[in-house]
Design a protein around this motif. Sequence first.
Motif, PDB file in Angstrom:
ATOM      1  N   VAL A   7      41.856   0.658 -41.932  1.00  0.00           N
ATOM      2  CA  VAL A   7      41.655   0.346 -40.527  1.00  0.00           C
ATOM      3  C   VAL A   7      41.699   1.649 -39.730  1.00  0.00           C
ATOM      4  O   VAL A   7      42.528   2.518 -40.001  1.00  0.00           O
ATOM      5  N   TYR A   8      40.790   1.783 -38.782  1.00  0.00           N
ATOM      6  CA  TYR A   8      40.857   2.868 -37.797  1.00  0.00           C
ATOM      7  C   TYR A   8      40.412   2.290 -36.459  1.00  0.00           C
ATOM      8  O   TYR A   8      39.867   1.194 -36.396  1.00  0.00           O
ATOM      9  N   ARG A   9      40.671   2.991 -35.388  1.00  0.00           N
ATOM     10  CA  ARG A   9      40.307   2.505 -34.053  1.00  0.00           C
ATOM     11  C   ARG A   9      39.099   3.274 -33.535  1.00  0.00           C
ATOM     12  O   ARG A   9      39.008   4.487 -33.698  1.00  0.00           O
ATOM     13  N   ASP A  10      38.177   2.538 -32.913  1.00  0.00           N
ATOM     14  CA  ASP A  10      37.011   3.201 -32.322  1.00  0.00           C
ATOM     15  C   ASP A  10      37.410   3.845 -30.998  1.00  0.00           C
ATOM     16  O   ASP A  10      38.573   3.800 -30.596  1.00  0.00           O
ATOM     17  N   ARG A  11      36.448   4.455 -30.301  1.00  0.00           N
ATOM     18  CA  ARG A  11      36.755   5.162 -29.052  1.00  0.00           C
ATOM     19  C   ARG A  11      37.376   4.256 -28.004  1.00  0.00           C
ATOM     20  O   ARG A  11      38.175   4.684 -27.184  1.00  0.00           O
ATOM     21  N   GLY A  69      43.457   8.487 -37.286  1.00  0.00           N
ATOM     22  CA  GLY A  69      44.253   7.265 -37.192  1.00  0.00           C
ATOM     23  C   GLY A  69      43.906   6.238 -38.252  1.00  0.00           C
ATOM     24  O   GLY A  69      43.970   5.034 -38.009  1.00  0.00           O
ATOM     25  N   GLY A 112      39.354   1.847 -28.661  1.00  0.00           N
ATOM     26  CA  GLY A 112      40.645   1.372 -29.143  1.00  0.00           C
ATOM     27  C   GLY A 112      40.583   0.098 -29.968  1.00  0.00           C
ATOM     28  O   GLY A 112      41.612  -0.398 -30.426  1.00  0.00           O
ATOM     29  N   ALA A 113      39.389  -0.431 -30.175  1.00  0.00           N
ATOM     30  CA  ALA A 113      39.239  -1.646 -30.979  1.00  0.00           C
ATOM     31  C   ALA A 113      39.388  -1.306 -32.458  1.00  0.00           C
ATOM     32  O   ALA A 113      38.856  -0.292 -32.921  1.00  0.00           O
ATOM     33  N   PRO A 114      40.105  -2.134 -33.223  1.00  0.00           N
ATOM     34  CA  PRO A 114      40.274  -1.845 -34.639  1.00  0.00           C
ATOM     35  C   PRO A 114      38.993  -2.107 -35.436  1.00  0.00           C
ATOM     36  O   PRO A 114      38.310  -3.097 -35.213  1.00  0.00           O
ATOM     37  N   ILE A 115      38.684  -1.187 -36.331  1.00  0.00           N
ATOM     38  CA  ILE A 115      37.556  -1.313 -37.253  1.00  0.00           C
ATOM     39  C   ILE A 115      38.160  -1.440 -38.648  1.00  0.00           C
ATOM     40  O   ILE A 115      38.916  -0.574 -39.074  1.00  0.00           O
ATOM     41  N   GLU A 116      37.806  -2.485 -39.365  1.00  0.00           N
ATOM     42  CA  GLU A 116      38.338  -2.736 -40.700  1.00  0.00           C
ATOM     43  C   GLU A 116      37.223  -2.585 -41.729  1.00  0.00           C
ATOM     44  O   GLU A 116      36.137  -3.129 -41.552  1.00  0.00           O
TER      45      GLU A 116
END
Length: 123
Positions: A35-39, A26, A41-45
């Motif tokens: 940007v990807y989402r952690d387990r 993702g 569902g929070a966005p990591i930039e």
Amino acid sequence: MKVQAGQEQTRASVYESLSRQAMRHGIVFHSDHLVYRDRAGAPIEICYRDIFRIITTSLYIGIMQNNGFLHIFMCNSDRKVFIDLHVGDARELTQEQITPEQISENISRELAKIIERHTNGAE
């Protein structure tokens, strides 16, 4: 193992390294960051200019940031691993000040957490 290290990674170099895993994890590429989402569902930039090194192996792709965070994207699953390479409250350390022993200790700590969650059926 292929390692890309430089003063500053570009969108093109990061895209080249991660493009095959983008759908699985993702990952969305923007002009100056990804940007990807952690387990949870929070966005990591991650800003491209903050990437210190990209490590590519047959098992994973690792992105190490200048601020001491390591993001690992597994190649054969959607599993993502985030490792804080700092010790305690040493967030002010630059990448060059983090010792191999600290990295080893922190990777061991993070892997123990992952194994515990897996053993307890959480993953």
